[in-house]
Enzyme design. Structure first.
Site, mmCIF file in Angstrom:
data_model
loop_
_atom_site.group_PDB
_atom_site.id
_atom_site.type_symbol
_atom_site.label_atom_id
_atom_site.label_comp_id
_atom_site.label_asym_id
_atom_site.label_seq_id
_atom_site.Cartn_x
_atom_site.Cartn_y
_atom_site.Cartn_z
ATOM 1 N N HIS A 93 71.256 29.056 -1.155
ATOM 2 C CA HIS A 93 71.067 27.644 -0.807
ATOM 3 C C HIS A 93 72.315 26.834 -1.095
ATOM 4 O O HIS A 93 73.190 27.264 -1.836
ATOM 5 C CB HIS A 93 69.856 27.029 -1.524
ATOM 6 C CG HIS A 93 69.968 26.953 -3.016
ATOM 7 N ND1 HIS A 93 69.491 27.938 -3.853
ATOM 8 C CD2 HIS A 93 70.510 26.007 -3.830
ATOM 9 C CE1 HIS A 93 69.720 27.600 -5.108
ATOM 10 N NE2 HIS A 93 70.355 26.424 -5.126
ATOM 11 N N HIS A 138 76.262 22.052 -5.665
ATOM 12 C CA HIS A 138 76.625 23.456 -5.891
ATOM 13 C C HIS A 138 76.163 24.316 -4.718
ATOM 14 O O HIS A 138 75.387 23.870 -3.876
ATOM 15 C CB HIS A 138 76.038 23.989 -7.207
ATOM 16 C CG HIS A 138 74.541 24.134 -7.231
ATOM 17 N ND1 HIS A 138 73.703 23.135 -7.688
ATOM 18 C CD2 HIS A 138 73.728 25.160 -6.866
ATOM 19 C CE1 HIS A 138 72.448 23.540 -7.611
ATOM 20 N NE2 HIS A 138 72.431 24.769 -7.109
ATOM 21 N N GLU A 191 76.225 28.774 -8.404
ATOM 22 C CA GLU A 191 75.027 29.313 -9.036
ATOM 23 C C GLU A 191 74.842 30.734 -8.528
ATOM 24 O O GLU A 191 75.009 30.997 -7.341
ATOM 25 C CB GLU A 191 73.795 28.474 -8.672
ATOM 26 C CG GLU A 191 72.511 28.999 -9.278
ATOM 27 C CD GLU A 191 71.283 28.191 -8.871
ATOM 28 O OE1 GLU A 191 70.235 28.392 -9.503
ATOM 29 O OE2 GLU A 191 71.351 27.392 -7.920
#
Length: 134
Positions: free
Chosen positions: A7, A79, A130
């Site tokens: 994502h 992020h 991440e």
């Protein structure tokens, strides 16, 4: 080491308005808000055919997202998240190469119920990364 793009996370100053914009204006499939107290955020996931968008909104006074929004009042990309097969092996390989893992270095459970880690943006061209174990 990294796999699929899981994502792209966008910090937003108004979660309801951003969700409505994705659902109405862009015609996307928008999930309901989900509080993540361990991360200090409320998230909304938007499902796309090839990945997801994660809208981030501060949860609580100590939310790291509030600091981001203070610097970027209109919001912005916060992020990107990549999938990894083994988060501990990925962490160890990254640390051995000099990359900084944020926090204690131990994975936390993320919004998808899977272990996650964050990597320092200064080590990755200014982008907070991440990693999520799949």
């Amino acid at each position: 080491m990294i796999g699929r793009l899981n994502h792209v996370a966008i910090a937003v100053p108004d979660l309801a308005a951003a969700s409505a914009q994705y659902a109405g204006t862009l015609g996307a499939s928008v999930r309901p808000p989900q509080d993540e107290p361990d991360h200090g955020v409320t998230v909304v996931f938007i499902d796309l055919p090839n990945t997801k968008i994660e809208l981030l909104y501060p949860l609580g006074e100590n939310s790291p997202i509030q600091g981001f929004l203070d610097k970027n009042p209109a919001g912005g990309i916060h992020h990107i998240c990549y999938e990894v097969e083994d988060i501990l092996a990925a962490r160890d390989t990254l640390k051995a190469s000099g990359a900084r893992v944020l926090g204690t270095g131990e994975p936390k459970i993320g919004a998808h119920g899977k272990p996650v880690l964050f990597l320092h943006p200064k080590d990755f061209n200014g982008c907070l990364i991440e990693l999520e174990q799949v």
